[in-house]
Design a protein around this motif. Structure first.
Motif, PDB file in Angstrom:
ATOM      1  N   LEU A   1       0.837  -1.207   0.000  1.00  0.00           N
ATOM      2  CA  LEU A   1       0.000   0.000   0.000  1.00  0.00           C
ATOM      3  C   LEU A   1       0.869   1.254   0.000  1.00  0.00           C
ATOM      4  O   LEU A   1       0.646   2.187  -0.784  1.00  0.00           O
ATOM      5  CB  LEU A   1      -0.909  -0.005   1.232  1.00  0.00           C
ATOM      6  CG  LEU A   1      -1.705   1.286   1.472  1.00  0.00           C
ATOM      7  CD1 LEU A   1      -2.806   1.439   0.431  1.00  0.00           C
ATOM      8  CD2 LEU A   1      -2.305   1.295   2.886  1.00  0.00           C
ATOM      9  N   PHE A   2       1.871   1.280   0.878  1.00  0.00           N
ATOM     10  CA  PHE A   2       2.715   2.469   1.003  1.00  0.00           C
ATOM     11  C   PHE A   2       3.512   2.724  -0.278  1.00  0.00           C
ATOM     12  O   PHE A   2       3.690   3.866  -0.683  1.00  0.00           O
ATOM     13  CB  PHE A   2       3.654   2.328   2.198  1.00  0.00           C
ATOM     14  CG  PHE A   2       2.975   2.403   3.555  1.00  0.00           C
ATOM     15  CD1 PHE A   2       1.633   2.716   3.679  1.00  0.00           C
ATOM     16  CD2 PHE A   2       3.697   2.149   4.718  1.00  0.00           C
ATOM     17  CE1 PHE A   2       1.013   2.777   4.923  1.00  0.00           C
ATOM     18  CE2 PHE A   2       3.099   2.225   5.969  1.00  0.00           C
ATOM     19  CZ  PHE A   2       1.748   2.531   6.071  1.00  0.00           C
ATOM     20  N   VAL A   3       4.006   1.654  -0.914  1.00  0.00           N
ATOM     21  CA  VAL A   3       4.727   1.812  -2.179  1.00  0.00           C
ATOM     22  C   VAL A   3       3.793   2.392  -3.241  1.00  0.00           C
ATOM     23  O   VAL A   3       4.134   3.339  -3.960  1.00  0.00           O
ATOM     24  CB  VAL A   3       5.322   0.461  -2.646  1.00  0.00           C
ATOM     25  CG1 VAL A   3       5.804   0.541  -4.093  1.00  0.00           C
ATOM     26  CG2 VAL A   3       6.477   0.038  -1.739  1.00  0.00           C
ATOM     27  N   GLU A   4       2.582   1.828  -3.313  1.00  0.00           N
ATOM     28  CA  GLU A   4       1.597   2.290  -4.307  1.00  0.00           C
ATOM     29  C   GLU A   4       1.262   3.771  -4.111  1.00  0.00           C
ATOM     30  O   GLU A   4       1.096   4.521  -5.082  1.00  0.00           O
ATOM     31  CB  GLU A   4       0.320   1.450  -4.185  1.00  0.00           C
ATOM     32  CG  GLU A   4      -0.793   1.859  -5.136  1.00  0.00           C
ATOM     33  CD  GLU A   4      -2.134   1.219  -4.782  1.00  0.00           C
ATOM     34  OE1 GLU A   4      -3.169   1.783  -5.189  1.00  0.00           O
ATOM     35  OE2 GLU A   4      -2.143   0.173  -4.099  1.00  0.00           O
ATOM     36  N   LYS A   5       1.196   4.199  -2.858  1.00  0.00           N
ATOM     37  CA  LYS A   5       0.777   5.568  -2.552  1.00  0.00           C
ATOM     38  C   LYS A   5       1.955   6.541  -2.435  1.00  0.00           C
ATOM     39  O   LYS A   5       1.763   7.712  -2.131  1.00  0.00           O
ATOM     40  CB  LYS A   5      -0.043   5.593  -1.256  1.00  0.00           C
ATOM     41  CG  LYS A   5      -1.290   4.719  -1.286  1.00  0.00           C
ATOM     42  CD  LYS A   5      -2.248   5.129  -2.405  1.00  0.00           C
ATOM     43  CE  LYS A   5      -3.502   4.266  -2.398  1.00  0.00           C
ATOM     44  NZ  LYS A   5      -4.417   4.622  -3.523  1.00  0.00           N
ATOM     45  N   GLY A   6       3.175   6.034  -2.640  1.00  0.00           N
ATOM     46  CA  GLY A   6       4.333   6.920  -2.605  1.00  0.00           C
ATOM     47  C   GLY A   6       4.724   7.387  -1.215  1.00  0.00           C
ATOM     48  O   GLY A   6       5.295   8.478  -1.051  1.00  0.00           O
TER      49      GLY A   6
ATOM     50  N   ALA B   1      10.301  -3.396  10.317  1.00  0.00           N
ATOM     51  CA  ALA B   1      10.799  -2.118   9.797  1.00  0.00           C
ATOM     52  C   ALA B   1      11.540  -2.298   8.483  1.00  0.00           C
ATOM     53  O   ALA B   1      11.480  -1.446   7.592  1.00  0.00           O
ATOM     54  CB  ALA B   1      11.721  -1.462  10.828  1.00  0.00           C
ATOM     55  N   GLN B   2      12.237  -3.414   8.357  1.00  0.00           N
ATOM     56  CA  GLN B   2      13.184  -3.571   7.256  1.00  0.00           C
ATOM     57  C   GLN B   2      12.499  -3.577   5.894  1.00  0.00           C
ATOM     58  O   GLN B   2      13.035  -3.068   4.914  1.00  0.00           O
ATOM     59  CB  GLN B   2      14.012  -4.842   7.456  1.00  0.00           C
ATOM     60  CG  GLN B   2      15.298  -4.885   6.669  1.00  0.00           C
ATOM     61  CD  GLN B   2      16.214  -3.688   6.919  1.00  0.00           C
ATOM     62  OE1 GLN B   2      16.153  -3.033   7.947  1.00  0.00           O
ATOM     63  NE2 GLN B   2      17.046  -3.380   5.934  1.00  0.00           N
ATOM     64  N   ILE B   3      11.295  -4.128   5.824  1.00  0.00           N
ATOM     65  CA  ILE B   3      10.597  -4.208   4.538  1.00  0.00           C
ATOM     66  C   ILE B   3      10.260  -2.822   4.012  1.00  0.00           C
ATOM     67  O   ILE B   3      10.236  -2.574   2.803  1.00  0.00           O
ATOM     68  CB  ILE B   3       9.347  -5.113   4.644  1.00  0.00           C
ATOM     69  CG1 ILE B   3       8.829  -5.477   3.254  1.00  0.00           C
ATOM     70  CG2 ILE B   3       8.243  -4.467   5.491  1.00  0.00           C
ATOM     71  CD1 ILE B   3       7.777  -6.553   3.253  1.00  0.00           C
ATOM     72  N   PHE B   4      10.011  -1.865   4.911  1.00  0.00           N
ATOM     73  CA  PHE B   4       9.757  -0.485   4.491  1.00  0.00           C
ATOM     74  C   PHE B   4      11.061   0.190   4.073  1.00  0.00           C
ATOM     75  O   PHE B   4      11.128   0.878   3.056  1.00  0.00           O
ATOM     76  CB  PHE B   4       9.079   0.299   5.620  1.00  0.00           C
ATOM     77  CG  PHE B   4       7.764  -0.295   6.054  1.00  0.00           C
ATOM     78  CD1 PHE B   4       6.659  -0.271   5.214  1.00  0.00           C
ATOM     79  CD2 PHE B   4       7.626  -0.888   7.305  1.00  0.00           C
ATOM     80  CE1 PHE B   4       5.446  -0.835   5.605  1.00  0.00           C
ATOM     81  CE2 PHE B   4       6.419  -1.451   7.707  1.00  0.00           C
ATOM     82  CZ  PHE B   4       5.327  -1.421   6.850  1.00  0.00           C
TER      83      PHE B   4
ATOM     84  N   ASN C   1      12.342  -0.531   0.756  1.00  0.00           N
ATOM     85  CA  ASN C   1      11.571   0.105  -0.311  1.00  0.00           C
ATOM     86  C   ASN C   1      11.650   1.630  -0.220  1.00  0.00           C
ATOM     87  O   ASN C   1      10.685   2.341  -0.502  1.00  0.00           O
ATOM     88  CB  ASN C   1      10.117  -0.391  -0.272  1.00  0.00           C
ATOM     89  CG  ASN C   1       9.976  -1.797  -0.821  1.00  0.00           C
ATOM     90  OD1 ASN C   1       9.841  -1.994  -2.021  1.00  0.00           O
ATOM     91  ND2 ASN C   1      10.039  -2.787   0.063  1.00  0.00           N
ATOM     92  N   ASN C   2      12.837   2.093   0.190  1.00  0.00           N
ATOM     93  CA  ASN C   2      13.178   3.521   0.159  1.00  0.00           C
ATOM     94  C   ASN C   2      12.312   4.395   1.051  1.00  0.00           C
ATOM     95  O   ASN C   2      12.032   5.555   0.730  1.00  0.00           O
ATOM     96  CB  ASN C   2      13.131   4.054  -1.290  1.00  0.00           C
ATOM     97  CG  ASN C   2      14.072   3.309  -2.198  1.00  0.00           C
ATOM     98  OD1 ASN C   2      15.225   3.089  -1.850  1.00  0.00           O
ATOM     99  ND2 ASN C   2      13.577   2.893  -3.363  1.00  0.00           N
ATOM    100  N   MET C   3      11.878   3.834   2.182  1.00  0.00           N
ATOM    101  CA  MET C   3      11.148   4.632   3.172  1.00  0.00           C
ATOM    102  C   MET C   3      12.014   4.785   4.410  1.00  0.00           C
ATOM    103  O   MET C   3      12.732   3.861   4.793  1.00  0.00           O
ATOM    104  CB  MET C   3       9.828   3.947   3.545  1.00  0.00           C
ATOM    105  CG  MET C   3       8.879   3.749   2.386  1.00  0.00           C
ATOM    106  SD  MET C   3       7.412   2.779   2.843  1.00  0.00           S
ATOM    107  CE  MET C   3       7.199   1.784   1.369  1.00  0.00           C
ATOM    108  N   SER C   4      11.948   5.949   5.022  1.00  0.00           N
ATOM    109  CA  SER C   4      12.617   6.116   6.312  1.00  0.00           C
ATOM    110  C   SER C   4      11.657   5.670   7.399  1.00  0.00           C
ATOM    111  O   SER C   4      10.433   5.842   7.272  1.00  0.00           O
ATOM    112  CB  SER C   4      13.036   7.572   6.526  1.00  0.00           C
ATOM    113  OG  SER C   4      11.900   8.390   6.697  1.00  0.00           O
ATOM    114  N   VAL C   5      12.194   5.073   8.451  1.00  0.00           N
ATOM    115  CA  VAL C   5      11.363   4.510   9.516  1.00  0.00           C
ATOM    116  C   VAL C   5      11.772   5.096  10.860  1.00  0.00           C
ATOM    117  O   VAL C   5      12.956   5.173  11.182  1.00  0.00           O
ATOM    118  CB  VAL C   5      11.494   2.967   9.566  1.00  0.00           C
ATOM    119  CG1 VAL C   5      10.762   2.401  10.783  1.00  0.00           C
ATOM    120  CG2 VAL C   5      10.945   2.337   8.292  1.00  0.00           C
ATOM    121  N   THR C   6      10.772   5.512  11.624  1.00  0.00           N
ATOM    122  CA  THR C   6      10.955   5.925  13.012  1.00  0.00           C
ATOM    123  C   THR C   6      10.115   5.002  13.874  1.00  0.00           C
ATOM    124  O   THR C   6       8.975   4.682  13.521  1.00  0.00           O
ATOM    125  CB  THR C   6      10.495   7.382  13.222  1.00  0.00           C
ATOM    126  OG1 THR C   6      11.266   8.233  12.375  1.00  0.00           O
ATOM    127  CG2 THR C   6      10.668   7.821  14.669  1.00  0.00           C
TER     128      THR C   6
END
Length: 208
Positions: free
Chosen positions: A32-37, A52-55, A58-63
């Motif tokens: 979902l997050f990849v699809e929505k940018g 966390a790692q899967i996000f 896919n080029n997302m920062s995680v807190t």
């Protein structure tokens, strides 16, 4: 509320107790997050970071937010210092005043009583950017351990000492999440039957 001693003991004793494969709910949320940018993700109850790692891959920062220092130390060991994690209970949110366009909360909210659940949903909504998506996974009343253990309040049971679970059905989800952009409820078979709840925050429609 969250019991730091319970989680500290659990992570100290069992370490990476769920392995490193992401939960099915995390995979769905990632898609979902990849699809929505989505670019910035907040994970309340991040544990040792297995979801966390899967996000991040896919080029997302995680807190993250995590009550167990042992779990945070494990996350640091496996994922380094690039993962920002606040040490404390999610009931004390917010820990910062950033807004995130994605929030993923896995198998956490059902550990709380009603007022704590309401606060967590509201706090997440406040930290959700517009547009943004928040995804919660919760245990279903169809789980085999529903009704087992000590009854604490309606649909909430202490399964064993320190583990109090609130079991959801679709009606309960509607009641708690309807005011927060509830868009999708789907069933996911994790280690228990779960519901995946997706809420969408949109800009108000412009008046013409």
């Amino acid at each position: 509320m969250e019991q730091p001693e319970f989680w500290e003991a659990a992570f100290s004793d069992k370490q990476e107790m769920w392995g490193f494969e992401p939960a099915k709910s995390a995979v769905i949320a990632k898609d979902l997050f990849v699809e929505k940018g989505v670019r910035d993700v907040l994970i309340p109850g991040i544990g040792y970071g297995r979801n966390a790692q899967i996000f991040r891959s896919n080029n997302m920062s995680v807190t993250g937010i995590e009550i167990s220092q042992t779990a945070i130390d494990l996350a640091r060991k496996h994922y380094g210092d690039s993962l920002t994690i606040y040490h404390g209970s999610v009931t004390e949110m917010p820990f910062n005043h950033r807004q995130y366009d994605g929030i993923f909360c896995y198998a956490l909210i059902h550990l709380f009583d009603q007022s704590e659940r309401e606060k967590l949903i509201s706090d997440c909504w406040q930290q959700l950017a517009t547009p943004g998506y928040m995804v919660f996974s919760v245990i279903s009343k169809t789980a085999k351990n529903y009704g087992k253990g000590k009854l604490i309040s309606k649909d909430r049971y202490e399964i064993f000492e320190g583990a109090r679970l609130y079991f959801y059905n679709r009606e309960a989800i509607g009641k708690e999440f309807r005011a927060y952009g509830l868009s999708t409820i789907q069933e996911v078979d994790e280690q228990f039957p779960f519901y995946l709840i997706i809420c969408k925050k949109e800009a108000p429609a412009a008046d013409h």
